[in-house]
Design a protein around this motif. Structure first.
Motif, short mmCIF file in Angstrom:
data_model
loop_
_atom_site.label_atom_id
_atom_site.label_comp_id
_atom_site.label_asym_id
_atom_site.label_seq_id
_atom_site.Cartn_x
_atom_site.Cartn_y
_atom_site.Cartn_z
N LEU A 289 39.16 3.99 4.21
CA LEU A 289 38.09 4.29 5.16
C LEU A 289 37.20 3.06 5.36
N VAL A 290 36.87 2.37 4.28
CA VAL A 290 36.05 1.16 4.39
C VAL A 290 36.80 0.08 5.16
N GLU A 291 38.09 -0.09 4.86
CA GLU A 291 38.89 -1.09 5.58
C GLU A 291 38.92 -0.78 7.07
N ARG A 292 39.10 0.48 7.41
CA ARG A 292 39.09 0.89 8.83
C ARG A 292 37.79 0.51 9.50
N ASN A 293 36.67 0.73 8.82
CA ASN A 293 35.37 0.50 9.44
C ASN A 293 35.00 -0.98 9.50
N ILE A 294 35.44 -1.76 8.53
CA ILE A 294 35.21 -3.20 8.59
C ILE A 294 36.00 -3.80 9.75
N LYS A 295 37.24 -3.37 9.92
CA LYS A 295 38.04 -3.85 11.05
C LYS A 295 37.41 -3.44 12.38
N LEU A 296 36.90 -2.23 12.44
CA LEU A 296 36.22 -1.76 13.65
C LEU A 296 35.02 -2.64 13.97
N CYS A 297 34.21 -2.96 12.96
CA CYS A 297 33.03 -3.80 13.18
C CYS A 297 33.42 -5.21 13.59
N GLU A 298 34.46 -5.74 12.98
CA GLU A 298 34.91 -7.08 13.34
C GLU A 298 35.36 -7.13 14.80
N ALA A 299 36.15 -6.15 15.20
CA ALA A 299 36.64 -6.12 16.59
C ALA A 299 35.50 -5.91 17.58
N GLY A 371 10.68 -7.51 23.41
CA GLY A 371 11.90 -7.99 24.06
C GLY A 371 13.18 -7.73 23.28
N TYR A 372 13.06 -7.30 22.04
CA TYR A 372 14.24 -7.01 21.23
C TYR A 372 14.72 -5.57 21.46
N VAL A 373 16.03 -5.40 21.41
CA VAL A 373 16.61 -4.06 21.36
C VAL A 373 17.59 -4.02 20.19
N ARG A 374 17.73 -2.85 19.61
CA ARG A 374 18.76 -2.68 18.59
C ARG A 374 20.00 -2.09 19.25
N ILE A 375 21.12 -2.75 19.03
CA ILE A 375 22.39 -2.26 19.52
C ILE A 375 23.25 -1.85 18.34
N GLY A 376 23.80 -0.65 18.39
CA GLY A 376 24.75 -0.20 17.39
C GLY A 376 26.15 -0.44 17.92
N TYR A 377 26.88 -1.36 17.31
CA TYR A 377 28.15 -1.78 17.88
C TYR A 377 29.37 -1.21 17.14
N ALA A 378 29.17 -0.24 16.25
CA ALA A 378 30.28 0.32 15.49
C ALA A 378 30.80 1.62 16.06
N CYS A 379 30.44 1.90 17.31
CA CYS A 379 30.96 3.08 18.00
C CYS A 379 32.41 2.83 18.40
N GLY A 380 33.00 3.73 19.15
CA GLY A 380 34.34 3.48 19.65
C GLY A 380 34.37 2.22 20.51
N THR A 381 35.41 1.43 20.37
CA THR A 381 35.48 0.14 21.07
C THR A 381 35.42 0.33 22.58
N ALA A 382 36.08 1.33 23.11
CA ALA A 382 36.07 1.56 24.56
C ALA A 382 34.67 1.85 25.06
N ALA A 383 33.94 2.67 24.32
CA ALA A 383 32.56 3.01 24.72
C ALA A 383 31.67 1.77 24.70
#
Length: 404
Positions: A289-299, A371-383
């Motif tokens: 599960l951790v490996e899956r999520n690290i790869k997701l974050c990297e991509a 001027g800053y926004v927080r972006i969460g980038y670990a959602c589905g890649t397509a989204a």
């Protein structure tokens, strides 16, 4: 009477997250189903009974183990087994998410007239709740102009005779920065010298993905007795829906004090949630599960980085090296920093994309993090791709110059 300030980031999410088309403000790794979780075990025969549903179907729906099941607490203790002090299940308490874990620590250990030091920027709960309990809170500020680094000498200057607790968040929300081993060792040394408890919120560990340096260890691994670590299954483990968090400490006296206070607000967590959590953290599942999520974050970080580079005249950031969030700064074509709330409202209305306004949700005074926004980038890649494309179109149409 306890006075608690509005929890800006949670109220913002509550207001907008059901209205957006593209939610790239969420901080959890893309959620998994029970079927997905079982598939991560990698050894389930085709057509075999789902081991999770089998266990859940047979569960007696009583209170169960008050502090959390032995299997779950043992699996959590193993997360810290490389520490210089052994960790057993008796040093772990289960809570309804890390937000409850943090609150329980503060409710139990923080008193009026205590002095608290909290890293900043960070999740608002970590400094607002101690303030609400009557403590004086000073902020140990990360250096915005130095890749959100931390200076231990500045921390030392903040320590007072009545400093009760130092609060860390590693990996950091919202910047995605980490406190390296050298800084953690510096904090430990100061805490030991001054008999200060350290609370380290580690909900985004072990998602370390983009640094050439070795990932920092858990604060539990440093061997300081008066350490408290909180974590959860929500962020790094894609299981926010089961609402399982924990408190771990080397100091069993602290654990017992917190457990006594816990009786007033948590009899036990759901047995069903507990069973799913124990399975998710079991050997062979957790690693995958951790490996899956690290790869997701990297991509996904590559996608975000391409967006930032494409619109570099308007968008900038310190590239995250961990966690699931990025703190991104927007400026108009005339060089003026935008109003972050106005930007987020306009992007939501015009493009259907949800961001979190950084100044509004993480600033502590007028203009901080404007001027800053927080972006969460670990959602589905397509989204993520689709959402950022819509924001890009909005920038190209001149939308950003309308943010006064």
């Amino acid at each position: 009477m306890v006075v608690i300030k509005p929890f800006n980031v949670e109220q913002w999410m509550d207001t907008y997250e059901t209205q957006c088309k593209y939610n790239i403000a969420e901080t959890c790794c893309d959620s998994v189903s029970l079927t997905d979780l079982v598939s991560l075990a990698g050894n389930v025969e085709t057509g075999a009974e789902n081991p999770i549903t089998s266990v859940l179907a047979k569960k007696r729906l009583d209170y169960g183990h008050i502090r959390g099941s032995p299997s779950l607490r043992t699996n959590i203790a193993k997360l810290y087994e490389s520490s210089t002090l052994p960790v057993s299940q008796s040093q772990v308490l289960i809570t309804p998410g890390a937000i409850a874990a943090n609150f329980l620590v503060f409710y139990t250990l923080v008193h009026p007239c205590d002095h608290i030091i909290c890293i900043h920027p960070t999740y608002q709960q970590l400094y607002t709740v101690p303030e609400s309990l009557g403590a004086k809170v000073d902020l140990w500020k990360l250096k915005e102009n130095d890749n959100w680094s931390a200076d231990v000498t500045e921390l030392q200057k903040l320590i007072k005779d009545n400093t009760k607790m130092i609060i860390l968040n590693n990996p950091n929300n919202p910047t995605g920065a980490t406190l390296p081993f050298s800084v953690l060792e510096g904090v430990k040394s100061l805490a030991e010298k001054n008999n200060i408890t350290v609370l380290c919120d580690e909900v985004y560990a072990p998602v370390f993905h983009s640094s050439k340096a070795p990932p920092p260890p858990s604060f539990m691994s440093l061997g300081y007795k008066n350490t408290i670590v909180t974590g959860s299954l929500s962020k790094a483990y894609s299981l926010a829906g089961i609402r399982i968090g924990w408190i771990a400490s080397h100091n069993e006296e602290i654990v017992e004090i917190i457990a006594a206070a816990r009786d007033y607000n948590t009899i036990s967590v759901s047995q069903l949630d507990d069973a799913v959590a124990a399975y998710a953290l079991s050997p062979g599942v957790r690693e995958n599960l951790v490996e899956r999520n690290i790869k997701l974050c990297e991509a996904n970080l590559e996608v975000l980085d391409a967006f930032v580079n494409k619109y570099a005249k308007s968008v900038g950031y310190v590239k995250p090296v961990s966690g699931t969030t990025a703190f991104v700064k927007f400026t108009r074509s005339d060089g003026e920093v935008v109003d972050d709330v106005r930007l987020c409202e306009m992007v939501m209305a015009d493009a259907g994309v949800l961001f979190v306004p950084g100044g509004h949700c993480f600033g502590t005074y007028e203009g901080e993090f404007r001027g800053y926004v927080r972006i969460g980038y670990a959602c589905g890649t397509a989204a993520l791709k689709q959402g950022l494309e819509k924001v890009g179109e909005w920038i190209e149409s001149g939308g950003i110059d309308k943010c006064s």
